[in-house]
Design a protein around this motif. Structure first.
Motif, PDB file in Angstrom:
ATOM      1  N   LEU A 256     -13.497 157.233 -48.073  1.00  0.00           N
ATOM      2  CA  LEU A 256     -13.706 157.134 -46.626  1.00  0.00           C
ATOM      3  C   LEU A 256     -14.920 156.281 -46.298  1.00  0.00           C
ATOM      4  N   SER A 257     -15.983 156.427 -47.064  1.00  0.00           N
ATOM      5  CA  SER A 257     -17.188 155.634 -46.779  1.00  0.00           C
ATOM      6  C   SER A 257     -16.956 154.165 -47.080  1.00  0.00           C
ATOM      7  N   VAL A 258     -16.211 153.840 -48.132  1.00  0.00           N
ATOM      8  CA  VAL A 258     -15.919 152.443 -48.448  1.00  0.00           C
ATOM      9  C   VAL A 258     -15.033 151.828 -47.365  1.00  0.00           C
ATOM     10  N   GLU A 259     -14.042 152.574 -46.876  1.00  0.00           N
ATOM     11  CA  GLU A 259     -13.204 152.064 -45.794  1.00  0.00           C
ATOM     12  C   GLU A 259     -14.009 151.819 -44.535  1.00  0.00           C
ATOM     13  N   GLY A 260     -14.981 152.678 -44.260  1.00  0.00           N
ATOM     14  CA  GLY A 260     -15.843 152.481 -43.098  1.00  0.00           C
ATOM     15  C   GLY A 260     -16.666 151.214 -43.226  1.00  0.00           C
ATOM     16  N   VAL A 261     -17.189 150.957 -44.421  1.00  0.00           N
ATOM     17  CA  VAL A 261     -17.968 149.737 -44.653  1.00  0.00           C
ATOM     18  C   VAL A 261     -17.086 148.505 -44.491  1.00  0.00           C
ATOM     19  N   GLU A 262     -15.832 148.566 -44.949  1.00  0.00           N
ATOM     20  CA  GLU A 262     -14.923 147.432 -44.793  1.00  0.00           C
ATOM     21  C   GLU A 262     -14.609 147.166 -43.324  1.00  0.00           C
ATOM     22  N   GLN A 263     -14.511 148.205 -42.521  1.00  0.00           N
ATOM     23  CA  GLN A 263     -14.263 148.021 -41.094  1.00  0.00           C
ATOM     24  C   GLN A 263     -15.474 147.406 -40.407  1.00  0.00           C
ATOM     25  N   ILE A 264     -16.674 147.791 -40.823  1.00  0.00           N
ATOM     26  CA  ILE A 264     -17.886 147.184 -40.266  1.00  0.00           C
ATOM     27  C   ILE A 264     -17.938 145.711 -40.650  1.00  0.00           C
ATOM     28  N   ASP A 265     -17.544 145.390 -41.876  1.00  0.00           N
ATOM     29  CA  ASP A 265     -17.521 144.002 -42.324  1.00  0.00           C
ATOM     30  C   ASP A 265     -16.573 143.181 -41.463  1.00  0.00           C
ATOM     31  N   THR A 266     -15.421 143.746 -41.130  1.00  0.00           N
ATOM     32  CA  THR A 266     -14.477 143.061 -40.243  1.00  0.00           C
ATOM     33  C   THR A 266     -15.108 142.794 -38.883  1.00  0.00           C
ATOM     34  N   CYS A 267     -15.844 143.759 -38.398  1.00  0.00           N
ATOM     35  CA  CYS A 267     -16.512 143.585 -37.093  1.00  0.00           C
ATOM     36  C   CYS A 267     -17.519 142.447 -37.145  1.00  0.00           C
ATOM     37  N   TYR A 268     -18.320 142.414 -38.202  1.00  0.00           N
ATOM     38  CA  TYR A 268     -19.342 141.382 -38.300  1.00  0.00           C
ATOM     39  C   TYR A 268     -18.760 140.000 -38.553  1.00  0.00           C
ATOM     40  N   THR A 269     -17.659 139.912 -39.279  1.00  0.00           N
ATOM     41  CA  THR A 269     -17.124 138.591 -39.604  1.00  0.00           C
ATOM     42  C   THR A 269     -16.177 138.045 -38.546  1.00  0.00           C
ATOM     43  N   ALA A 270     -15.521 138.895 -37.781  1.00  0.00           N
ATOM     44  CA  ALA A 270     -14.515 138.412 -36.834  1.00  0.00           C
ATOM     45  C   ALA A 270     -14.943 138.568 -35.386  1.00  0.00           C
ATOM     46  N   TYR A 271     -15.365 139.752 -35.011  1.00  0.00           N
ATOM     47  CA  TYR A 271     -15.568 140.043 -33.596  1.00  0.00           C
ATOM     48  C   TYR A 271     -16.909 139.558 -33.061  1.00  0.00           C
ATOM     49  N   LEU A 272     -17.974 139.733 -33.801  1.00  0.00           N
ATOM     50  CA  LEU A 272     -19.284 139.341 -33.284  1.00  0.00           C
ATOM     51  C   LEU A 272     -19.422 137.838 -33.055  1.00  0.00           C
ATOM     52  N   PRO A 273     -18.989 136.973 -33.973  1.00  0.00           N
ATOM     53  CA  PRO A 273     -19.074 135.534 -33.661  1.00  0.00           C
ATOM     54  C   PRO A 273     -18.263 135.152 -32.424  1.00  0.00           C
ATOM     55  N   SER A 274     -17.091 135.724 -32.280  1.00  0.00           N
ATOM     56  CA  SER A 274     -16.278 135.434 -31.088  1.00  0.00           C
ATOM     57  C   SER A 274     -16.958 135.947 -29.832  1.00  0.00           C
ATOM     58  N   PHE A 275     -17.566 137.128 -29.919  1.00  0.00           N
ATOM     59  CA  PHE A 275     -18.259 137.699 -28.765  1.00  0.00           C
ATOM     60  C   PHE A 275     -19.392 136.794 -28.308  1.00  0.00           C
ATOM     61  N   PHE A 276     -20.210 136.331 -29.258  1.00  0.00           N
ATOM     62  CA  PHE A 276     -21.330 135.473 -28.876  1.00  0.00           C
ATOM     63  C   PHE A 276     -20.862 134.126 -28.374  1.00  0.00           C
ATOM     64  N   ARG A 277     -19.779 133.604 -28.937  1.00  0.00           N
ATOM     65  CA  ARG A 277     -19.237 132.339 -28.451  1.00  0.00           C
ATOM     66  C   ARG A 277     -18.764 132.473 -27.009  1.00  0.00           C
ATOM     67  N   VAL A 278     -18.101 133.581 -26.713  1.00  0.00           N
ATOM     68  CA  VAL A 278     -17.607 133.812 -25.357  1.00  0.00           C
ATOM     69  C   VAL A 278     -18.760 134.017 -24.381  1.00  0.00           C
ATOM     70  N   MET A 279     -19.837 134.626 -24.818  1.00  0.00           N
ATOM     71  CA  MET A 279     -20.971 134.872 -23.928  1.00  0.00           C
ATOM     72  C   MET A 279     -21.815 133.614 -23.700  1.00  0.00           C
ATOM     73  N   ILE A 280     -21.910 132.760 -24.699  1.00  0.00           N
ATOM     74  CA  ILE A 280     -22.798 131.603 -24.608  1.00  0.00           C
ATOM     75  C   ILE A 280     -22.131 130.399 -23.945  1.00  0.00           C
ATOM     76  N   THR A 281     -20.829 130.234 -24.111  1.00  0.00           N
ATOM     77  CA  THR A 281     -20.131 129.057 -23.594  1.00  0.00           C
ATOM     78  C   THR A 281     -20.284 128.864 -22.085  1.00  0.00           C
ATOM     79  N   PRO A 282     -20.102 129.900 -21.242  1.00  0.00           N
ATOM     80  CA  PRO A 282     -20.294 129.658 -19.803  1.00  0.00           C
ATOM     81  C   PRO A 282     -21.727 129.277 -19.439  1.00  0.00           C
TER      82      PRO A 282
END
Length: 91
Positions: free
Chosen positions: A18-44
């Protein structure tokens, strides 16, 4: 699942998995969602700065029209709700 002092290897293995799966989900957040979030916030902001650099009048128009976006969303949602209640669909 019981936490604390345990000697059962199945509980430890389950907790580790369970702890390893949680770490993998956090990794997905950092590699996929956060860059897109900052790109969407900075572009306008960057587009606004570029518009102001070339024509300050465009910047004024954008600042004046900015509050109209949420107002138009509210108007459209109320209109859609009124139409849906007239034809019997509940939103």
């Amino acid at each position: 699942m019981r936490f604390g002092l345990t000697r059962n290897r199945n509980d430890v293995a389950t907790l580790t998995q369970l702890s390893v799966e949680g770490v993998e989900q956090i990794d997905t957040c950092y590699t996929a969602y956060l860059p897109s979030f900052f790109r969407v916030m900075i572009t306008p902001i960057i587009l606004f700065i570029i518009c102001v650099i070339f024509r300050w009048q465009v910047g004024v128009v954008l600042i004046v029209c900015l509050p109209l976006i949420p107002v138009s969303i509210v108007i459209v949602s109320r209109f859609a709700k009124r139409i849906s209640t007239n034809i019997g669909i509940v939103i």
